[in-house]
Design a protein around this motif. Sequence first.
Motif, PDB file in Angstrom:
ATOM      1  N   UNK A  73      43.840  -2.142  78.879  1.00  0.00           N
ATOM      2  CA  UNK A  73      44.154  -1.819  77.536  1.00  0.00           C
ATOM      3  C   UNK A  73      44.664  -3.191  76.687  1.00  0.00           C
ATOM      4  N   UNK A  74      45.423  -3.999  77.577  1.00  0.00           N
ATOM      5  CA  UNK A  74      45.794  -5.185  76.903  1.00  0.00           C
ATOM      6  C   UNK A  74      44.832  -6.195  76.459  1.00  0.00           C
ATOM      7  N   UNK A  75      43.889  -6.337  77.361  1.00  0.00           N
ATOM      8  CA  UNK A  75      42.923  -7.267  77.271  1.00  0.00           C
ATOM      9  C   UNK A  75      41.974  -6.832  76.093  1.00  0.00           C
ATOM     10  N   UNK A  76      41.683  -5.451  75.890  1.00  0.00           N
ATOM     11  CA  UNK A  76      40.670  -4.910  75.126  1.00  0.00           C
ATOM     12  C   UNK A  76      41.382  -5.214  73.649  1.00  0.00           C
ATOM     13  N   UNK A  77      42.726  -4.817  73.551  1.00  0.00           N
ATOM     14  CA  UNK A  77      43.409  -5.100  72.373  1.00  0.00           C
ATOM     15  C   UNK A  77      43.309  -6.467  71.609  1.00  0.00           C
ATOM     16  N   UNK A  78      43.735  -7.371  72.793  1.00  0.00           N
ATOM     17  CA  UNK A  78      43.737  -8.814  72.090  1.00  0.00           C
ATOM     18  C   UNK A  78      42.264  -9.096  71.752  1.00  0.00           C
ATOM     19  N   UNK A  79      41.296  -8.692  72.394  1.00  0.00           N
ATOM     20  CA  UNK A  79      39.912  -8.954  71.984  1.00  0.00           C
ATOM     21  C   UNK A  79      39.467  -8.255  70.861  1.00  0.00           C
ATOM     22  N   UNK A  80      40.018  -7.335  70.444  1.00  0.00           N
ATOM     23  CA  UNK A  80      39.742  -6.450  69.272  1.00  0.00           C
ATOM     24  C   UNK A  80      40.428  -7.139  68.200  1.00  0.00           C
ATOM     25  N   UNK A  81      41.479  -7.733  68.518  1.00  0.00           N
ATOM     26  CA  UNK A  81      42.379  -8.368  67.294  1.00  0.00           C
ATOM     27  C   UNK A  81      41.634  -9.618  66.793  1.00  0.00           C
ATOM     28  N   UNK A  82      41.057 -10.476  67.927  1.00  0.00           N
ATOM     29  CA  UNK A  82      40.236 -11.530  67.490  1.00  0.00           C
ATOM     30  C   UNK A  82      38.992 -11.360  66.726  1.00  0.00           C
ATOM     31  N   UNK A  83      38.271 -10.023  67.251  1.00  0.00           N
ATOM     32  CA  UNK A  83      37.111  -9.721  66.330  1.00  0.00           C
ATOM     33  C   UNK A  83      37.403  -9.290  64.906  1.00  0.00           C
ATOM     34  N   UNK A  84      38.280  -8.737  64.640  1.00  0.00           N
ATOM     35  CA  UNK A  84      39.167  -8.324  63.165  1.00  0.00           C
ATOM     36  C   UNK A  84      39.458  -9.509  62.424  1.00  0.00           C
ATOM     37  N   UNK A  85      39.730 -10.741  63.159  1.00  0.00           N
ATOM     38  CA  UNK A  85      40.121 -11.846  62.360  1.00  0.00           C
ATOM     39  C   UNK A  85      38.646 -12.434  62.008  1.00  0.00           C
TER      40      UNK A  85
END
Length: 87
Positions: A73-85
Motif C-alpha cells: 500500500x505504501x509503495x502504491x501510494x508513493x507511486x501514485x503521488x509521483x504520477x499526480x505530480x
Amino acid sequence: MPNKAAAWKHLRQTKRRTVHNQRYHAGITYLRRQYAKALAAKDAAKASTSFRALQKALDRAAGKGVLKRNTASRLTARASAKLKTLA
C-alpha cells in the motif's frame, strides 16, 4: 546442518519459498525501474501504463504473502503521488 527430519523439511521449504519470493521481488523491481524511467522522461501515457502494471504486481505480491499489505500500500501510494505530480 539440520539433524532432524522436520528440520530438513523446513530447510527444503525455505529454499523453495526463497526462490518464489525472489521472483516476485525481481518482477516488482523491474516494474518500479520502468515506472521511474517513464517519470524521468515525463511521458504521462507510459507512466500511467507502468503504474497500473506496478500496482497490479504489488497487490498480487501482497495477496500471496510475498510483501506485507502495508508495504504494498505504501509503495502504491508513493507511486501514485509521483504520477499526480507529473499530470
